[in-house]
Each structure stands twice: as structure tokens, then as C-alpha cells.
Design a protein around this motif. Structure first.
Motif, PDB file in Angstrom:
ATOM      1  N   GLU A 205       0.839  -1.199   0.000  1.00 20.43           N
ATOM      2  CA  GLU A 205       0.000   0.000   0.000  1.00 20.43           C
ATOM      3  C   GLU A 205       0.878   1.255   0.000  1.00 20.43           C
ATOM      4  N   PHE A 206       0.501   2.235  -0.830  1.00 21.58           N
ATOM      5  CA  PHE A 206       1.176   3.527  -0.775  1.00 21.58           C
ATOM      6  C   PHE A 206       0.210   4.634  -1.173  1.00 21.58           C
ATOM      7  N   ARG A 207       0.527   5.832  -0.704  1.00 22.24           N
ATOM      8  CA  ARG A 207      -0.221   7.030  -1.079  1.00 22.24           C
ATOM      9  C   ARG A 207       0.658   7.858  -1.995  1.00 22.24           C
ATOM     10  N   GLU A 208      -0.015   8.618  -2.840  1.00 22.77           N
ATOM     11  CA  GLU A 208       0.693   9.456  -3.792  1.00 22.77           C
ATOM     12  C   GLU A 208      -0.011  10.806  -3.858  1.00 22.77           C
ATOM     13  N   LEU A 209       0.764  11.860  -3.837  1.00 25.43           N
ATOM     14  CA  LEU A 209       0.217  13.213  -3.924  1.00 25.43           C
ATOM     15  C   LEU A 209       0.937  13.936  -5.058  1.00 25.43           C
ATOM     16  N   PHE A 210       0.151  14.451  -5.997  1.00 22.47           N
ATOM     17  CA  PHE A 210       0.686  15.240  -7.100  1.00 22.47           C
ATOM     18  C   PHE A 210       0.211  16.665  -6.895  1.00 22.47           C
ATOM     19  N   GLU A 211       1.163  17.591  -6.807  1.00 22.92           N
ATOM     20  CA  GLU A 211       0.843  18.998  -6.556  1.00 22.92           C
ATOM     21  C   GLU A 211       1.420  19.856  -7.677  1.00 22.92           C
ATOM     22  N   ILE A 212       0.761  20.977  -7.940  1.00 23.41           N
ATOM     23  CA  ILE A 212       1.230  21.913  -8.957  1.00 23.41           C
ATOM     24  C   ILE A 212       1.321  23.310  -8.344  1.00 23.41           C
ATOM     25  N   ALA A 213       2.394  24.006  -8.678  1.00 30.10           N
ATOM     26  CA  ALA A 213       2.537  25.422  -8.323  1.00 30.10           C
ATOM     27  C   ALA A 213       2.462  26.193  -9.638  1.00 30.10           C
ATOM     28  N   MET A 214       1.289  26.719  -9.935  1.00 30.34           N
ATOM     29  CA  MET A 214       1.096  27.420 -11.207  1.00 30.34           C
ATOM     30  C   MET A 214       1.858  28.739 -11.260  1.00 30.34           C
ATOM     31  N   ASP A 215       2.177  29.277 -10.094  1.00 33.54           N
ATOM     32  CA  ASP A 215       2.953  30.517 -10.043  1.00 33.54           C
ATOM     33  C   ASP A 215       4.442  30.229  -9.845  1.00 33.54           C
ATOM     34  N   GLY A 216       4.801  28.950  -9.834  1.00 37.59           N
ATOM     35  CA  GLY A 216       6.199  28.570  -9.687  1.00 37.59           C
ATOM     36  C   GLY A 216       6.659  28.376  -8.258  1.00 37.59           C
ATOM     37  N   SER A 217       5.793  28.671  -7.249  1.00 34.87           N
ATOM     38  CA  SER A 217       6.276  28.544  -5.869  1.00 34.87           C
ATOM     39  C   SER A 217       5.248  28.021  -4.857  1.00 34.87           C
TER      40      SER A 217
END
Length: 173
Positions: free
Chosen positions: A147-159
Motif C-alpha cells: 500500500e502507498f499514497r501518492e500526492l501530485f501537486e502543482i505550483a502554477m505561479d512557480g512557488s
């Protein structure tokens, strides 16, 4: 000739052992997975495989996620991507290239300061076909061998990172 063969065999032995050592924290991923996904596309399900390739120098990922119909997407959404983990010995870094059906290629590098045996954190070095100043972060958190969790995040402003997709994966036997 004997010396040449011995040297060649020694180099291959070192490289093979080195490959195994590099992938030690990634080995639990090898196999078939089924997951529950939640993100901007809604709640969905996913199927994924990870395999060692080319003498265990690479890890290949194949993924398909399905999201139901919504107001924004009346036909639903099927997302596919493939990924390749490699080790760049010149830079001493693990690189993950994710090729997406939407024509984005994310080139991630393992953030060793934020990572551990139980948590792998990748940050993009480059996003091909990037529509702006985006940066992405991928976190894989090992909960057990199955079992594992995965988180995908985006910084649209670069930070400033915002969650884009959160997945919970379970090994399929």
C-alpha cells in the motif's frame, strides 16, 4: 584478452550492484496496483504497473486512470501515462520522466533532502509543453509493502503548491 574480459566483468558487476543499491527504496513499487484517486477531475479509479527494465537499470511505470462523467467532462475522462525512473550517475540523482496523454512530459528529480526510505519526493526540473511557470511535486509515501499514497501537486505561479491529485494504491496479487 583475459585482463580485458576481467575488467569488463568487474565493471558490469559493479554497475549491477550499484543499480540494485540505487533502487533499494523503490523496489516495493514493483508489481501491479489498483487505486482510488481524488483530484481536480473528480473521484476515480486507477490501474498501474511498475517493472524493472533493461537489466534493472530502469523502472518503467504504466498507468491508466478513469474518472466518471461530470459537468465539465460529460463523457468522463480516461488518463493514461507512462513513466521511467533512471539514475544519472554524473549528477548522482534519480530522475523520473512522466509522459502524459495530454502531451506534457514532466522531468522530475528526487529531492534527497525531503525523501526517506518511506517517502520519495520529486520536484520537476522541467515540464515540456508547460503552459506557464508551473512546477510540479510528486510525493510517494510507502505505507506497507502492499500500500502507498501518492500526492501530485502543482505550483502554477512557480512557488505555491496546491494539491492536484491524491491517490491511494493497493497491490493486486
Amino acid at each position: 584478452m583475459k585482463h580485458y574480459l576481467f575488467a569488463l566483468f568487474s565493471i558490469f558487476s559493479i554497475i549491477s550492484g550499484y543499480s540494485q543499491e540505487v533502487w533499494q527504496d523503490f523496489e516495493f513499487l514493483i508489481g501491479n496496483w489498483q487505486g482510488v484517486e481524488n483530484g481536480v477531475a473528480g473521484e476515480g479509479i486507477g490501474y498501474r504497473t511498475y517493472t524493472f527494465e533493461l537489466g534493472a537499470h530502469y523502472i518503467m511505470e504504466k498507468n491508466q486512470s478513469t474518472f466518471p462523467k461530470s459537468e465539465k467532462k460529460p463523457r468522463g475522462e480516461v488518463h493514461r501515462d507512462i513513466g521511467i525512473f533512471s539514475y544519472n550517475s554524473n549528477r548522482e540523482e534519480v530522475v523520473y520522466r512522466s509522459f502524459n496523454i495530454e502531451n506534457f512530459t514532466n522531468i522530475f528529480v528526487l529531492d534527497t533532502a525531503e525523501s526517506s526510505a518511506e517517502k520519495l519526493v520529486f520536484v520537476t526540473r522541467e515540464i515540456e509543453n508547460n503552459p506557464g511557470n508551473w512546477v510540479a511535486r510528486l510525493t510517494i509515501e510507502k505505507l506497507s509493502e502492499n500500500e502507498f499514497r501518492e500526492l501530485f501537486e502543482i505550483a502554477m505561479d512557480g512557488s505555491n503548491f496546491s494539491p492536484f491529485l491524491s491517490n491511494h494504491w493497493y497491490r493486486v496479487q
